[in-house]
Design a protein around this motif. Sequence first.
Motif, PDB file in Angstrom:
ATOM      1  N   SER A  14       0.853  -1.190   0.000  1.00  0.00           N
ATOM      2  CA  SER A  14       0.000   0.000   0.000  1.00  0.00           C
ATOM      3  C   SER A  14       0.885   1.235   0.000  1.00  0.00           C
ATOM      4  N   HIS A  15       0.745   2.046  -1.016  1.00  0.00           N
ATOM      5  CA  HIS A  15       1.515   3.281  -1.097  1.00  0.00           C
ATOM      6  C   HIS A  15       0.869   4.349  -0.231  1.00  0.00           C
ATOM      7  N   GLY A  16       1.675   5.268   0.204  1.00  0.00           N
ATOM      8  CA  GLY A  16       1.216   6.399   0.999  1.00  0.00           C
ATOM      9  C   GLY A  16       2.388   7.309   1.300  1.00  0.00           C
ATOM     10  N   PRO A  17       2.150   8.380   2.028  1.00  0.00           N
ATOM     11  CA  PRO A  17       3.195   9.382   2.272  1.00  0.00           C
ATOM     12  C   PRO A  17       4.466   8.835   2.908  1.00  0.00           C
ATOM     13  N   ASP A  18       4.378   7.742   3.655  1.00  0.00           N
ATOM     14  CA  ASP A  18       5.542   7.206   4.347  1.00  0.00           C
ATOM     15  C   ASP A  18       5.974   5.838   3.826  1.00  0.00           C
ATOM     16  N   CYS A  19       5.596   5.469   2.603  1.00  0.00           N
ATOM     17  CA  CYS A  19       5.894   4.120   2.103  1.00  0.00           C
ATOM     18  C   CYS A  19       7.321   3.982   1.580  1.00  0.00           C
ATOM     19  N   GLY A  20       8.020   5.102   1.370  1.00  0.00           N
ATOM     20  CA  GLY A  20       9.396   5.042   0.899  1.00  0.00           C
ATOM     21  C   GLY A  20       9.563   5.191  -0.593  1.00  0.00           C
ATOM     22  N   HIS A  21       8.478   5.315  -1.353  1.00  0.00           N
ATOM     23  CA  HIS A  21       8.571   5.512  -2.802  1.00  0.00           C
ATOM     24  C   HIS A  21       8.330   6.975  -3.139  1.00  0.00           C
ATOM     25  N   ASP A  22       8.956   7.434  -4.221  1.00  0.00           N
ATOM     26  CA  ASP A  22       8.784   8.823  -4.644  1.00  0.00           C
ATOM     27  C   ASP A  22       7.334   9.093  -5.000  1.00  0.00           C
ATOM     28  N   GLN A  23       6.835  10.241  -4.524  1.00  0.00           N
ATOM     29  CA  GLN A  23       5.481  10.681  -4.851  1.00  0.00           C
ATOM     30  C   GLN A  23       5.550  11.602  -6.060  1.00  0.00           C
ATOM     31  N   VAL A  24       4.658  11.376  -7.007  1.00  0.00           N
ATOM     32  CA  VAL A  24       4.636  12.151  -8.237  1.00  0.00           C
ATOM     33  C   VAL A  24       3.249  12.767  -8.395  1.00  0.00           C
ATOM     34  N   PRO A  25       3.103  14.086  -8.128  1.00  0.00           N
ATOM     35  CA  PRO A  25       1.799  14.718  -8.347  1.00  0.00           C
ATOM     36  C   PRO A  25       1.391  14.565  -9.805  1.00  0.00           C
ATOM     37  N   HIS A  26       0.125  14.188 -10.030  1.00  0.00           N
ATOM     38  CA  HIS A  26      -0.344  13.940 -11.382  1.00  0.00           C
ATOM     39  C   HIS A  26      -1.819  14.326 -11.457  1.00  0.00           C
ATOM     40  N   GLY A  27      -2.086  15.566 -11.846  1.00  0.00           N
ATOM     41  CA  GLY A  27      -3.476  16.030 -11.935  1.00  0.00           C
ATOM     42  C   GLY A  27      -4.149  16.014 -10.577  1.00  0.00           C
ATOM     43  N   ASP A  28      -5.223  15.220 -10.457  1.00  0.00           N
ATOM     44  CA  ASP A  28      -6.019  15.193  -9.229  1.00  0.00           C
ATOM     45  C   ASP A  28      -5.627  14.069  -8.279  1.00  0.00           C
ATOM     46  N   HIS A  29      -4.471  13.424  -8.514  1.00  0.00           N
ATOM     47  CA  HIS A  29      -4.045  12.322  -7.652  1.00  0.00           C
ATOM     48  C   HIS A  29      -2.517  12.294  -7.554  1.00  0.00           C
ATOM     49  N   ASP A  31       0.803   9.736  -8.047  1.00  0.00           N
ATOM     50  CA  ASP A  31       1.383   8.472  -8.493  1.00  0.00           C
ATOM     51  C   ASP A  31       2.562   8.156  -7.586  1.00  0.00           C
ATOM     52  N   TYR A  32       2.892   6.883  -7.484  1.00  0.00           N
ATOM     53  CA  TYR A  32       4.051   6.454  -6.715  1.00  0.00           C
ATOM     54  C   TYR A  32       4.997   5.693  -7.631  1.00  0.00           C
ATOM     55  N   ALA A  33       6.271   6.112  -7.639  1.00  0.00           N
ATOM     56  CA  ALA A  33       7.284   5.452  -8.454  1.00  0.00           C
ATOM     57  C   ALA A  33       7.751   4.202  -7.717  1.00  0.00           C
ATOM     58  N   HIS A  34       7.598   3.044  -8.375  1.00  0.00           N
ATOM     59  CA  HIS A  34       7.881   1.767  -7.732  1.00  0.00           C
ATOM     60  C   HIS A  34       8.443   0.806  -8.771  1.00  0.00           C
ATOM     61  N   ASN A  35       9.681   0.402  -8.595  1.00  0.00           N
ATOM     62  CA  ASN A  35      10.337  -0.555  -9.494  1.00  0.00           C
ATOM     63  C   ASN A  35      10.318  -0.106 -10.956  1.00  0.00           C
ATOM     64  N   GLY A  36      10.526   1.186 -11.187  1.00  0.00           N
ATOM     65  CA  GLY A  36      10.631   1.697 -12.552  1.00  0.00           C
ATOM     66  C   GLY A  36       9.317   1.972 -13.245  1.00  0.00           C
ATOM     67  N   HIS A  37       8.204   1.894 -12.522  1.00  0.00           N
ATOM     68  CA  HIS A  37       6.932   2.275 -13.111  1.00  0.00           C
ATOM     69  C   HIS A  37       6.109   3.020 -12.086  1.00  0.00           C
ATOM     70  N   LEU A  38       4.969   3.524 -12.496  1.00  0.00           N
ATOM     71  CA  LEU A  38       4.159   4.387 -11.646  1.00  0.00           C
ATOM     72  C   LEU A  38       2.842   3.724 -11.304  1.00  0.00           C
ATOM     73  N   HIS A  39       2.473   3.829 -10.035  1.00  0.00           N
ATOM     74  CA  HIS A  39       1.211   3.267  -9.544  1.00  0.00           C
ATOM     75  C   HIS A  39       0.325   4.381  -9.033  1.00  0.00           C
ATOM     76  N   ARG A  40      -0.980   4.210  -9.234  1.00  0.00           N
ATOM     77  CA  ARG A  40      -1.950   5.115  -8.632  1.00  0.00           C
ATOM     78  C   ARG A  40      -3.085   4.291  -8.078  1.00  0.00           C
ATOM     79  N   GLU A  41      -3.629   4.743  -6.958  1.00  0.00           N
ATOM     80  CA  GLU A  41      -4.769   4.059  -6.352  1.00  0.00           C
ATOM     81  C   GLU A  41      -6.028   4.400  -7.142  1.00  0.00           C
ATOM     82  N   HIS A  42      -6.844   3.373  -7.387  1.00  0.00           N
ATOM     83  CA  HIS A  42      -8.055   3.587  -8.169  1.00  0.00           C
ATOM     84  C   HIS A  42      -9.067   2.507  -7.845  1.00  0.00           C
TER      85      HIS A  42
END
Length: 98
Positions: A14-29, A31-42
Motif C-alpha cells: 500500500s503506497h502512501g506518504p511514508d511508504c518510501g517511494h517517490d510521490q509524483v503529483p499527477h493532476g487530481d491524484h 502516483d508512486y514510483a515503484h520498481n521503474g513504473h508508476l502506480h496510482r490508487e483507483h
Amino acid sequence: MTTLHQEHTAHGHSHGPDCGHDQVPHGDHVDYAHNGHLHREHGGHWDECEPDGHITHEAHEHRHGEGCGHAGVLHGDHIDYLHDGHRHAEHDGHWDDH
C-alpha cells in the motif's frame, strides 16, 4: 492525452506518504514510483499509470539532469523529471510531457 487503465495485479504494497517511494503529483491524484513504473490508487486497487500517446512539451528550454533542481524518478529505461506538477522525459532531442 489520456491515461491507460491497466490494473497492477497482485500488488500487496500500500503506497502512501511514508511508504518510501517517490510521490509524483499527477493532476487530481498522486502516483508512486515503484520498481521503474508508476502506480496510482483507483477503485480499491492499484493501476499502472502510464500516458497514452506522445506529447511534446513545447518551448521547454530548461535542461533536466543531475543537479537541475528537479526530482528524478526512474521510469522504465529512463529518468523522468518532476517539473511544475508533471513529468518530463527526454526523447529525440526534445522533452515529452507525461
